[in-house]
Enzyme design. Structure first.
Site, PDB file in Angstrom:
ATOM      1  N   ASN A   1      -3.099  -6.290 -15.559  1.00 54.57           N
ATOM      2  CA  ASN A   1      -2.331  -7.538 -15.512  1.00 54.57           C
ATOM      3  C   ASN A   1      -1.932  -7.880 -16.936  1.00 54.57           C
ATOM      4  OD1 ASN A   1      -1.326 -10.117 -15.270  1.00 54.57           O
ATOM      5  ND2 ASN A   1      -3.271 -11.054 -14.654  1.00 54.57           N
TER       6      ASN A   1
ATOM      7  N   LYS B   1      -0.085 -10.222 -17.959  1.00 50.26           N
ATOM      8  CA  LYS B   1       0.126 -11.664 -18.175  1.00 50.26           C
ATOM      9  C   LYS B   1       1.437 -11.875 -18.942  1.00 50.26           C
ATOM     10  CE  LYS B   1      -4.821 -12.234 -17.741  1.00 50.26           C
ATOM     11  NZ  LYS B   1      -6.042 -12.978 -18.062  1.00 50.26           N
TER      12      LYS B   1
ATOM     13  N   HIS C   1      -4.012 -16.003  -8.977  1.00 49.10           N
ATOM     14  CA  HIS C   1      -4.745 -15.818 -10.242  1.00 49.10           C
ATOM     15  C   HIS C   1      -5.251 -17.171 -10.746  1.00 49.10           C
ATOM     16  CE1 HIS C   1      -5.751 -14.787 -14.345  1.00 49.10           C
ATOM     17  NE2 HIS C   1      -5.791 -13.531 -13.950  1.00 49.10           N
TER      18      HIS C   1
ATOM     19  N   GLU D   1     -12.431 -12.591  -9.809  1.00 43.17           N
ATOM     20  CA  GLU D   1     -12.310 -12.797 -11.253  1.00 43.17           C
ATOM     21  C   GLU D   1     -12.990 -14.115 -11.637  1.00 43.17           C
ATOM     22  OE1 GLU D   1      -8.853 -10.412 -13.057  1.00 43.17           O
ATOM     23  OE2 GLU D   1      -8.073 -12.356 -12.440  1.00 43.17           O
TER      24      GLU D   1
ATOM     25  N   GLY E   1     -10.965 -13.084 -20.458  1.00 46.01           N
ATOM     26  CA  GLY E   1     -10.528 -13.237 -21.842  1.00 46.01           C
ATOM     27  C   GLY E   1     -11.627 -13.689 -22.792  1.00 46.01           C
TER      28      GLY E   1
ATOM     29  N   SER F   1     -12.831  -9.382 -18.586  1.00 46.88           N
ATOM     30  CA  SER F   1     -13.354  -8.640 -19.741  1.00 46.88           C
ATOM     31  C   SER F   1     -13.779  -7.208 -19.397  1.00 46.88           C
ATOM     32  CB  SER F   1     -14.497  -9.412 -20.414  1.00 46.88           C
ATOM     33  OG  SER F   1     -14.017 -10.653 -20.922  1.00 46.88           O
TER      34      SER F   1
HETATM   35  P1  13P Z   1      -9.269 -10.020 -19.288  1.00 50.02           P
HETATM   36  O1  13P Z   1      -9.465  -8.580 -18.916  1.00 50.02           O
HETATM   37  O2  13P Z   1      -8.428 -10.202 -20.512  1.00 50.02           O
HETATM   38  O3  13P Z   1     -10.578 -10.761 -19.324  1.00 50.02           O
HETATM   39  O4  13P Z   1      -8.405 -10.680 -18.097  1.00 50.02           O
HETATM   40  C1  13P Z   1      -8.798 -10.521 -16.787  1.00 50.02           C
HETATM   41  C2  13P Z   1      -7.733 -11.023 -15.892  1.00 50.02           C
HETATM   42  O5  13P Z   1      -7.494 -12.219 -15.789  1.00 50.02           O
HETATM   43  C3  13P Z   1      -6.945 -10.043 -15.136  1.00 50.02           C
HETATM   44  O6  13P Z   1      -6.157 -10.647 -14.162  1.00 50.02           O
END
Ligand code: 13P
Length: 251
Positions: free
Chosen positions: A10, A12, A93, A165, A171, A210
Protein backbone atom coordinates in the site's frame (compact mmCIF):
# COMPACT_ATOMS: atom_id res chain seq x y z
CA UNK A 1 -5.02 -25.41 4.75
CA UNK A 2 -3.52 -24.46 1.39
CA UNK A 3 -4.04 -20.70 1.33
CA UNK A 4 -1.57 -19.02 -1.05
CA UNK A 5 0.09 -16.07 0.72
CA UNK A 6 -0.70 -12.58 -0.56
CA UNK A 7 1.85 -9.82 -0.15
CA UNK A 8 0.37 -6.42 -0.90
CA UNK A 9 2.06 -3.03 -0.99
CA UNK A 10 0.00 0.00 0.00
CA UNK A 11 1.91 3.01 -1.28
CA UNK A 12 -0.54 5.45 0.38
CA UNK A 13 0.01 9.06 -0.81
CA UNK A 14 3.64 8.58 -1.80
CA UNK A 15 5.88 8.47 -4.89
CA UNK A 16 6.10 10.63 -7.98
CA UNK A 17 4.84 9.22 -11.27
CA UNK A 18 8.39 8.37 -12.30
CA UNK A 19 9.08 6.67 -8.97
CA UNK A 20 5.82 4.71 -9.14
CA UNK A 21 6.62 3.36 -12.61
CA UNK A 22 10.18 2.48 -11.60
CA UNK A 23 9.07 0.68 -8.43
CA UNK A 24 6.31 -1.28 -10.18
CA UNK A 25 8.72 -2.23 -12.98
CA UNK A 26 11.37 -3.42 -10.52
CA UNK A 27 8.87 -5.61 -8.68
CA UNK A 28 7.41 -6.97 -11.92
CA UNK A 29 10.94 -7.87 -13.08
CA UNK A 30 11.30 -10.30 -10.16
CA UNK A 31 8.47 -12.78 -10.65
CA UNK A 32 7.05 -13.86 -7.30
CA UNK A 33 7.31 -17.50 -6.45
CA UNK A 34 4.84 -19.09 -4.10
CA UNK A 35 3.04 -15.85 -3.18
CA UNK A 36 0.49 -13.64 -4.87
CA UNK A 37 1.56 -10.00 -5.09
CA UNK A 38 -0.57 -6.86 -5.24
CA UNK A 39 0.28 -3.16 -5.41
CA UNK A 40 -1.95 -0.28 -4.36
CA UNK A 41 -0.51 2.89 -5.92
CA UNK A 42 -2.03 6.37 -5.64
CA UNK A 43 -5.08 6.33 -7.92
CA UNK A 44 -3.62 8.93 -10.23
CA UNK A 45 -0.81 6.50 -11.10
CA UNK A 46 -3.03 3.41 -11.51
CA UNK A 47 -2.86 3.45 -15.30
CA UNK A 48 0.93 3.89 -15.35
CA UNK A 49 1.43 1.22 -12.70
CA UNK A 50 -0.87 -1.21 -14.51
CA UNK A 51 1.16 -0.68 -17.68
CA UNK A 52 4.41 -1.24 -15.78
CA UNK A 53 3.30 -4.65 -14.46
CA UNK A 54 1.45 -5.78 -17.60
CA UNK A 55 2.32 -9.37 -18.47
CA UNK A 56 3.41 -10.15 -14.91
CA UNK A 57 1.24 -11.93 -12.30
CA UNK A 58 1.18 -8.80 -10.12
CA UNK A 59 -2.28 -7.34 -9.50
CA UNK A 60 -2.97 -3.63 -9.12
CA UNK A 61 -5.61 -1.96 -7.00
CA UNK A 62 -6.95 1.39 -5.86
CA UNK A 63 -6.63 2.46 -2.21
CA UNK A 64 -10.25 3.56 -1.94
CA UNK A 65 -13.45 3.95 -3.92
CA UNK A 66 -16.82 5.61 -3.58
CA UNK A 67 -20.13 3.83 -2.95
CA UNK A 68 -21.73 4.69 -6.31
CA UNK A 69 -20.58 3.98 -9.87
CA UNK A 70 -21.08 7.49 -11.26
CA UNK A 71 -22.69 10.81 -10.59
CA UNK A 72 -22.30 14.08 -8.72
CA UNK A 73 -19.53 13.08 -6.29
CA UNK A 74 -16.78 15.59 -7.00
CA UNK A 75 -13.32 14.17 -6.44
CA UNK A 76 -14.44 10.61 -5.72
CA UNK A 77 -13.35 7.37 -7.39
CA UNK A 78 -15.89 5.16 -9.15
CA UNK A 79 -15.53 1.40 -8.67
CA UNK A 80 -16.66 0.89 -12.29
CA UNK A 81 -13.93 3.23 -13.50
CA UNK A 82 -11.31 1.52 -11.34
CA UNK A 83 -12.41 -1.82 -12.82
CA UNK A 84 -11.42 -0.57 -16.29
CA UNK A 85 -7.81 -0.35 -15.11
CA UNK A 86 -7.33 -2.56 -12.06
CA UNK A 87 -8.96 -5.63 -10.47
CA UNK A 88 -8.57 -4.74 -6.78
CA UNK A 89 -9.62 -2.10 -4.27
CA UNK A 90 -8.65 -1.50 -0.64
CA UNK A 91 -11.63 -0.54 1.52
CA UNK A 92 -11.82 0.51 5.15
CA UNK A 93 -8.17 1.39 5.78
CA UNK A 94 -7.78 2.90 9.26
CA UNK A 95 -6.41 6.12 7.79
CA UNK A 96 -9.71 6.56 5.97
CA UNK A 97 -11.75 5.51 8.98
CA UNK A 98 -9.87 7.82 11.37
CA UNK A 99 -8.67 10.78 9.27
CA UNK A 100 -11.58 10.90 6.79
CA UNK A 101 -14.22 9.75 9.27
CA UNK A 102 -15.49 6.75 7.28
CA UNK A 103 -18.17 4.82 9.14
CA UNK A 104 -18.88 1.10 9.10
CA UNK A 105 -22.04 1.92 7.10
CA UNK A 106 -20.13 3.81 4.40
CA UNK A 107 -17.50 1.07 4.25
CA UNK A 108 -20.21 -1.57 3.76
CA UNK A 109 -21.76 0.50 0.95
CA UNK A 110 -18.34 0.84 -0.69
CA UNK A 111 -17.84 -2.94 -0.57
CA UNK A 112 -21.29 -3.37 -2.15
CA UNK A 113 -20.38 -0.98 -4.97
CA UNK A 114 -16.94 -2.52 -5.50
CA UNK A 115 -18.37 -6.04 -5.79
CA UNK A 116 -21.09 -4.81 -8.14
CA UNK A 117 -18.38 -3.36 -10.37
CA UNK A 118 -16.57 -6.71 -10.47
CA UNK A 119 -13.66 -5.71 -8.24
CA UNK A 120 -11.99 -7.85 -5.61
CA UNK A 121 -11.84 -6.18 -2.20
CA UNK A 122 -9.13 -6.08 0.44
CA UNK A 123 -11.15 -5.07 3.49
CA UNK A 124 -9.24 -3.57 6.43
CA UNK A 125 -10.05 -3.81 10.12
CA UNK A 126 -8.09 -2.96 13.25
CA UNK A 127 -8.22 -1.37 16.68
CA UNK A 128 -6.53 1.69 18.16
CA UNK A 129 -4.12 1.47 21.08
CA UNK A 130 -6.79 2.91 23.36
CA UNK A 131 -9.24 0.17 22.39
CA UNK A 132 -6.59 -2.53 22.89
CA UNK A 133 -5.58 -1.17 26.29
CA UNK A 134 -9.23 -1.15 27.32
CA UNK A 135 -9.34 -4.87 26.50
CA UNK A 136 -11.81 -4.40 23.65
CA UNK A 137 -9.63 -5.19 20.62
CA UNK A 138 -11.30 -8.46 19.65
CA UNK A 139 -14.87 -7.23 20.07
CA UNK A 140 -14.07 -4.02 18.15
CA UNK A 141 -12.60 -5.94 15.22
CA UNK A 142 -15.45 -8.46 15.33
CA UNK A 143 -17.93 -5.60 15.06
CA UNK A 144 -16.08 -4.18 12.04
CA UNK A 145 -16.12 -7.63 10.39
CA UNK A 146 -19.82 -8.23 10.99
CA UNK A 147 -20.83 -4.69 9.96
CA UNK A 148 -19.16 -5.17 6.58
CA UNK A 149 -19.76 -8.82 5.81
CA UNK A 150 -22.93 -10.14 7.48
CA UNK A 151 -25.68 -11.15 5.10
CA UNK A 152 -23.60 -11.28 1.92
CA UNK A 153 -24.14 -13.75 -0.91
CA UNK A 154 -21.83 -16.75 -0.67
CA UNK A 155 -20.37 -16.12 -4.15
CA UNK A 156 -19.27 -12.62 -3.10
CA UNK A 157 -17.10 -13.90 -0.27
CA UNK A 158 -14.43 -15.28 -2.57
CA UNK A 159 -13.77 -11.74 -3.77
CA UNK A 160 -13.14 -10.40 -0.27
CA UNK A 161 -9.79 -10.64 1.55
CA UNK A 162 -9.54 -9.36 5.11
CA UNK A 163 -6.55 -7.36 6.38
CA UNK A 164 -5.99 -6.96 10.12
CA UNK A 165 -4.08 -3.75 10.71
CA UNK A 166 -3.79 -2.65 14.34
CA UNK A 167 -3.64 1.15 14.24
CA UNK A 168 -0.90 1.23 16.88
CA UNK A 169 1.39 -0.82 14.62
CA UNK A 170 0.95 1.25 11.45
CA UNK A 171 3.97 3.36 10.61
CA UNK A 172 5.33 3.05 14.15
CA UNK A 173 8.07 0.49 13.56
CA UNK A 174 6.41 -1.60 16.28
CA UNK A 175 4.72 -4.56 14.61
CA UNK A 176 2.30 -6.78 16.48
CA UNK A 177 4.03 -9.82 17.89
CA UNK A 178 3.48 -12.96 15.82
CA UNK A 179 1.41 -14.28 18.73
CA UNK A 180 -0.83 -11.17 18.78
CA UNK A 181 -1.23 -11.27 14.98
CA UNK A 182 -2.15 -14.96 15.18
CA UNK A 183 -4.57 -14.45 18.04
CA UNK A 184 -6.52 -11.72 16.25
CA UNK A 185 -6.43 -13.53 12.89
CA UNK A 186 -7.84 -16.65 14.52
CA UNK A 187 -10.50 -14.53 16.20
CA UNK A 188 -11.44 -12.96 12.85
CA UNK A 189 -11.63 -16.41 11.26
CA UNK A 190 -13.95 -17.54 14.05
CA UNK A 191 -16.20 -14.53 13.44
CA UNK A 192 -16.19 -15.30 9.70
CA UNK A 193 -17.10 -18.92 10.41
CA UNK A 194 -20.27 -17.67 12.05
CA UNK A 195 -21.13 -16.01 8.71
CA UNK A 196 -19.98 -18.80 6.37
CA UNK A 197 -17.82 -21.70 7.54
CA UNK A 198 -16.40 -22.62 4.14
CA UNK A 199 -15.42 -19.01 3.40
CA UNK A 200 -13.76 -18.71 6.81
CA UNK A 201 -11.60 -21.71 5.98
CA UNK A 202 -10.37 -20.40 2.63
CA UNK A 203 -10.33 -16.61 3.13
CA UNK A 204 -6.92 -14.99 3.30
CA UNK A 205 -6.38 -12.89 6.40
CA UNK A 206 -3.47 -10.47 6.00
CA UNK A 207 -1.53 -8.74 8.75
CA UNK A 208 -0.46 -5.10 8.32
CA UNK A 209 1.52 -2.75 10.54
CA UNK A 210 5.30 -2.27 10.36
CA UNK A 211 5.88 -5.43 8.30
CA UNK A 212 9.45 -5.59 6.99
CA UNK A 213 11.89 -8.13 5.56
CA UNK A 214 13.12 -9.02 9.05
CA UNK A 215 9.75 -9.81 10.65
CA UNK A 216 7.65 -10.99 7.68
CA UNK A 217 8.60 -14.66 7.76
CA UNK A 218 7.72 -15.13 11.41
CA UNK A 219 4.43 -13.22 11.08
CA UNK A 220 3.42 -15.22 8.02
CA UNK A 221 4.44 -18.50 9.64
CA UNK A 222 1.44 -18.15 11.97
CA UNK A 223 -1.32 -20.58 10.93
CA UNK A 224 -4.04 -17.94 10.49
CA UNK A 225 -1.86 -15.17 8.98
CA UNK A 226 -2.01 -15.58 5.20
CA UNK A 227 -0.10 -12.56 3.99
CA UNK A 228 0.99 -9.02 4.62
CA UNK A 229 -0.27 -5.55 3.82
CA UNK A 230 2.87 -3.45 3.72
CA UNK A 231 3.12 0.34 3.89
CA UNK A 232 6.54 1.93 4.40
CA UNK A 233 8.56 -1.11 3.37
CA UNK A 234 6.65 -1.33 0.07
CA UNK A 235 8.04 2.01 -1.13
CA UNK A 236 11.57 0.75 -1.81
CA UNK A 237 12.00 -2.12 -4.28
CA UNK A 238 14.76 -3.83 -2.29
CA UNK A 239 12.69 -3.76 0.91
CA UNK A 240 9.52 -5.10 -0.72
CA UNK A 241 11.43 -7.74 -2.66
CA UNK A 242 13.16 -8.63 0.62
CA UNK A 243 9.76 -9.37 2.14
CA UNK A 244 8.79 -11.47 -0.88
CA UNK A 245 12.08 -13.32 -0.60
CA UNK A 246 11.62 -13.91 3.12
CA UNK A 247 8.20 -15.47 2.69
CA UNK A 248 8.77 -17.18 -0.67
CA UNK A 249 12.11 -18.97 -0.51
CA UNK A 250 11.75 -19.79 -4.21
CA UNK A 251 12.82 -16.25 -5.25
P1 13P B 1 3.31 0.39 7.58
O1 13P B 1 3.81 -0.87 6.95
O2 13P B 1 4.03 1.61 7.10
O3 13P B 1 3.23 0.27 9.08
O4 13P B 1 1.79 0.59 7.06
C1 13P B 1 0.89 -0.45 7.17
C2 13P B 1 -0.34 -0.09 6.43
O5 13P B 1 -1.12 0.76 6.84
C3 13P B 1 -0.62 -0.79 5.17
O6 13P B 1 -1.91 -0.55 4.71
Amino acid sequence: VGRTPLIAGNWKMNLTREQAIALASAIAATPPSGSDVALFPPAIWLTDTAAAVAGSPIKIGAQNCWSAQKGAFTGELSPAMIAEIAPLVLIGHSERRLILGESDELIRAKIDAALAAGLEVVFCVGETLETRQAGNAESHVANQVHAALDGRAVEDFDRITVAYEPVWAIGTGVAATPADAQEMSASIRTELAAIDAAYADRVRILYGGSVNAANAAELLAQPDVDGGLVGGASLVAADFLGILGAVSPGI
